[in-house]
Design a protein around this motif. Structure first.
Motif, PDB file in Angstrom:
ATOM      1  N   THR A  42      -1.060   6.642   8.044  1.00 20.07           N
ATOM      2  CA  THR A  42      -0.464   5.305   7.970  1.00 20.07           C
ATOM      3  C   THR A  42       0.903   5.395   7.283  1.00 20.07           C
ATOM      4  N   ILE A  43       1.823   4.607   7.760  1.00 16.44           N
ATOM      5  CA  ILE A  43       3.118   4.540   7.071  1.00 16.44           C
ATOM      6  C   ILE A  43       3.239   3.178   6.391  1.00 16.44           C
ATOM      7  N   THR A  45       5.670   0.672   4.140  1.00 14.81           N
ATOM      8  CA  THR A  45       7.066   0.437   3.772  1.00 14.81           C
ATOM      9  C   THR A  45       7.085  -0.400   2.503  1.00 14.81           C
ATOM     10  N   GLN A  51       9.888   4.385   3.206  1.00  8.42           N
ATOM     11  CA  GLN A  51       8.633   4.536   3.950  1.00  8.42           C
ATOM     12  C   GLN A  51       7.820   5.708   3.411  1.00  8.42           C
ATOM     13  N   TRP A  52       6.527   5.491   3.374  1.00  7.32           N
ATOM     14  CA  TRP A  52       5.624   6.461   2.765  1.00  7.32           C
ATOM     15  C   TRP A  52       4.487   6.779   3.723  1.00  7.32           C
ATOM     16  N   LEU A  53       4.360   8.049   3.995  1.00  6.77           N
ATOM     17  CA  LEU A  53       3.298   8.504   4.898  1.00  6.77           C
ATOM     18  C   LEU A  53       2.061   8.823   4.064  1.00  6.77           C
ATOM     19  N   ALA A  69       0.903  11.062  -0.859  1.00  2.00           N
ATOM     20  CA  ALA A  69       1.855  10.437   0.056  1.00  2.00           C
ATOM     21  C   ALA A  69       3.125  11.272   0.137  1.00  2.00           C
ATOM     22  N   ARG A  71       7.255  11.080   1.392  1.00  2.00           N
ATOM     23  CA  ARG A  71       8.336  10.207   1.837  1.00  2.00           C
ATOM     24  C   ARG A  71       8.602  10.551   3.296  1.00  2.00           C
ATOM     25  N   VAL A  72       8.671   9.572   4.128  1.00  2.00           N
ATOM     26  CA  VAL A  72       8.838   9.856   5.549  1.00  2.00           C
ATOM     27  C   VAL A  72      10.091  10.709   5.750  1.00  2.00           C
ATOM     28  N   TYR A  77       3.787  16.407   0.070  1.00  2.00           N
ATOM     29  CA  TYR A  77       3.094  15.203  -0.420  1.00  2.00           C
ATOM     30  C   TYR A  77       3.197  15.183  -1.942  1.00  2.00           C
ATOM     31  N   LYS A 399       1.843   2.090  11.534  1.00  2.00           N
ATOM     32  CA  LYS A 399       2.041   3.536  11.438  1.00  2.00           C
ATOM     33  C   LYS A 399       1.875   4.172  12.801  1.00  2.00           C
TER      34      LYS A 399
END
Ligand SMILES: Nc1ncnc2c1ncn2[C@@H]1O[C@H](COP(=O)(O)OP(=O)(O)OP(=O)(O)O)[C@@H](O)[C@H]1O
Length: 637
Positions: A42-43, A45, A51-53, A69, A71-72, A77, A399
């Motif tokens: 999931t991303i 924002t 944005q964080w994956l 997480a 950072r996109v 992580y 996401k």
């Protein structure tokens, strides 16, 4: 408001990652809820559009879940996302604490000013909201840290090497100095809230996390606050926190109880197995600190570690409104390290050497023998508040499916803005700041002793705590309105410790503020040891009349129901009923992914939940793993 887990169906649905299902969405005006799962990939924002994956789940606290997480656009992580339903108070408090006080530049400035190479102060990188299965959740993004030191404590027979205790104490004192310089206290230091740095490089620095109980401290009047009494983790809660007063000395006291424990001895109230009765623990701590030198001697089979004795003696003398002497305390521990010829640098060492292991708790003059065995883990269940605030801005985004992770549809939640800050300000400032004269000086100590009720065996059978409702013969409602925790906890209101008369005579705010009060009349369940207790009003006020009604009833009935049900739970455990296994499953879901059930049993845990039984309002909450509370009236559930 108390917190509840989701209905099993909802939880299952979440775990299945099958996307939002209206039917499984938790109701808004219910008890505390555990968060919905965020699917890997999931991303999210945050409010600044970063944005964080989401990666794997790396921990579950009492209220929220923590995910690794990235950072996109980055591969590593190196961050975590902590997520809780909007209705939960602790993350709300924590987020605003970080926003106001713990900006990276502030931390760095503090570090520079103090000449510190590192400081164990976490900070927030981003925050936002996300809707998960129809429920709005709040999330914060933080740097990723390593494992918490409670794991090392357990792995080493609940003891750290002496040098490590002093190094940890030094690091925590730095963090305290920073937090206190912001006007706040942490109020919940414990091994489970101390994380090492992430990766191999991180083992020399410990970080104090979890600011869900942070609040402004008082330096004005000492005014006990029934709404906040006993907040914290019962083993370590300070005497001031038992009275609901946030003070700097309270943080020092909490650290003191921890370092005593880290040295391999049991705190008296743990040893005496009275953790389920907060007022007894409170009294035991008052007695302990009143003659701390002598009491420490009784804890250690040989010599009391000199630095610990010195530190505790200093803490015992602190006034409630006094700024602690950080430097003096640091000196106590750094001098000890010098004497031991141990450098305060490099990786923290957690493994007890053979020598140490054989000899038990370390002392400054020698090594003592471990004092008896640890009491069977008891646990402390308490209830929480929750509410339904919509204060935060929210942005999040759909996401993209990432490898194994199923795609999850996320809805954007309407953005609102400055409300968050205003609301936070209001809430955080609601900490007890007006006060009355101290209870800690000797006359007040005497008063405390006078007022602290003696628990009779008869009471014990049903509830080991003093119950005002049993002492008077009014209807539950009358009792509710006529008694205050303070009146009852200390016996007679006329001799209420130097706190104002109004305090001793006003009716309990719990009834009017829709919070369950963890008052002296309430005992804790014994299933999960070491949880942080939150008895607070920091959560935004719930809006529905229904919620108010429920909590009011819950408070009235808490005293009896909790005890009755706790006892039953124990029996049920022996019988291995289906209900019990459901409860166990539910309890498991709250445990850190990295912890074994055995670990958790022995680890002070952050919060205890009281859950509502499945009932007529079809809220669908599963039976509590620790405590069940009937919606109304005392009696059998
Ligand atoms: N920044 C972080 N990096 C790595 N792990 C973390 C981080 N923050 C929290 N954790 C892990 O998640 C666990 C729970 O975190 P935290 O105590 O903040 O959550 P919580 O919901 O407030 O829990 P509780 O209030 O019950 O202690 C921690 O014990 C730790 O193992």
């Amino acid at each position: 408001m108390p917190r509840a887990t989701k209905a099993k169906a909802a939880a299952d649905g979440a775990a299945g990652g099958g996307g939002p299902k209206k039917a499984a969405a938790p109701k808004r005006n219910k008890l505390y809820t555990m968060p919905e799962k965020i699917a890997e990939g999931t991303i999210l924002t945050d409010l600044s559009k970063a944005q964080w994956l989401i990666g794997s789940s790396i921990g579950t606290g009492g209220f929220g879940e923590i995910y690794s997480a990235s950072r996109v656009g980055e591969k590593t992580y190196n961050y975590v996302v902590k997520c809780e339903p909007h209705g939960n108070g602790p993350l709300f408090v924590e987020m605003h604490f970080y926003m106001r006080n713990a900006k990276l530049e502030d931390i760095k400035r503090f570090q520079r000013e103090r000449g510190l190479k590192a400081i164990g102060m976490p900070y927030m990188i981003g925050n936002g909201s996300v809707e998960l299965k129809g429920t709005k959740h709040r999330f914060i993004v933080m740097p990723r840290y390593g494992s918490d030191i409670s794991k090392h404590l357990l792995a080493n027979g609940r003891r750290f090497p002496e040098e490590t205790i002093y190094r940890l104490a030094l690091q925590m004192l730095d963090v305290y100095e920073f937090i206190h310089s912001c006007g706040y206290v942490h109020a919940d230091l414990k091994a489970a809230n101390i994380l090492l740095g992430y990766g191999k490089e991180g083992n020399s620095q410990a970080y104090l996390v979890d600011y869900g109980l942070a609040s402004h401290y008082t330096t004005k009047e000492f005014k006990p606050d029934p709404k906040k009494m006993h907040n914290g983790t019962i083993e370590y809660t300070s005497r001031d926190a038992h009275l609901g007063v946030a003070t700097m000395r309270a943080d020092f006291e909490i650290l003191g109880y921890n370092i005593i424990e880290w040295s391999g001895v049991q705190l008296p109230w743990v040893k005496d197995n009275i953790l389920t009765v907060p007022v007894k623990v409170q009294k035991a701590k008052e007695e302990f600190m009143a003659d701390v030198t002598h009491c420490l001697k009784t804890l250690y089979s040989k010599d009391v570690p000199g630095p610990i004795a010195e530190y505790m003696k200093y803490v015992a003398k602190l006034e409630y409104n006094e700024k602690p002497d950080y430097e003096k305390c640091r000196k106590i521990f750094s001098t000890a390290l010098k004497t031991m010829k141990v450098a305060n640098t490099g990786d923290l060492r957690f493994t007890i050497s053979d020598n140490n292991n054989k000899s038990g708790p370390s002392t400054s003059k020698g090594r003592g023998k471990l004092l008896g065995k640890r009491a069977a883990a008891t646990d402390t269940s308490v209830e929480m508040f929750a509410s339904d605030d919509d204060d935060d801005d929210v942005i999040f985004e759909e996401k993209k499916p990432v490898k194994k992770a199923p795609q999850k549809q996320l809805k954007t939640v309407t953005k609102r803005s400055p409300k968050t800050i205003d609301s936070a300000s209001r809430l955080i400032k609601s900490s007890p700041r007006n006060a009355t004269p101290t209870l800690r000086s000797s006359p007040e100590m005497k008063t405390f002793n006078k007022l602290t009720p003696k628990v009779t065996p008869a009471r014990k059978r049903r509830s080991t705590s003093f119950s005002p409702r049993k002492a008077t013969r009014h209807s539950p409602l009358q009792k509710k309105l006529r008694t205050t925790p303070r009146d009852t906890a200390y016996g007679k209101s006329s001799s209420t410790p130097s706190t104002s008369t109004s305090h001793s005579t006003r009716s309990t705010p719990i009834a009017t503020r829709a919070n369950i009060n963890f008052s002296p009349a309430i005992s804790l369940s014994t299933s999960r040891h070491g949880k942080t207790v939150v008895n607070d009003n920091t959560t935004p006020v719930p809006r529905t009349g229904k919620t108010y009604e429920f909590n009011f009833e819950l408070d009235v009935s808490m005293d009896a129901n909790v005890i009755v049900n706790v006892k039953r739970k124990k029996k049920a455990a022996a019988a291995s009923t289906n209900t019990d296994s459901a409860a166990k499953n539910s309890a498991k879901s709250m445990r850190s992914n990295e912890e074994t059930p055995g670990d958790k049993r022995n680890t002070p845990v952050t919060r205890v939940k009281v859950r509502k039984l499945p009932s007529d309002d079809a809220c669908g909450s599963p039976p509590t793993p620790a405590v069940t509370v009937k919606k109304s009236r005392r009696g059998v559930s």
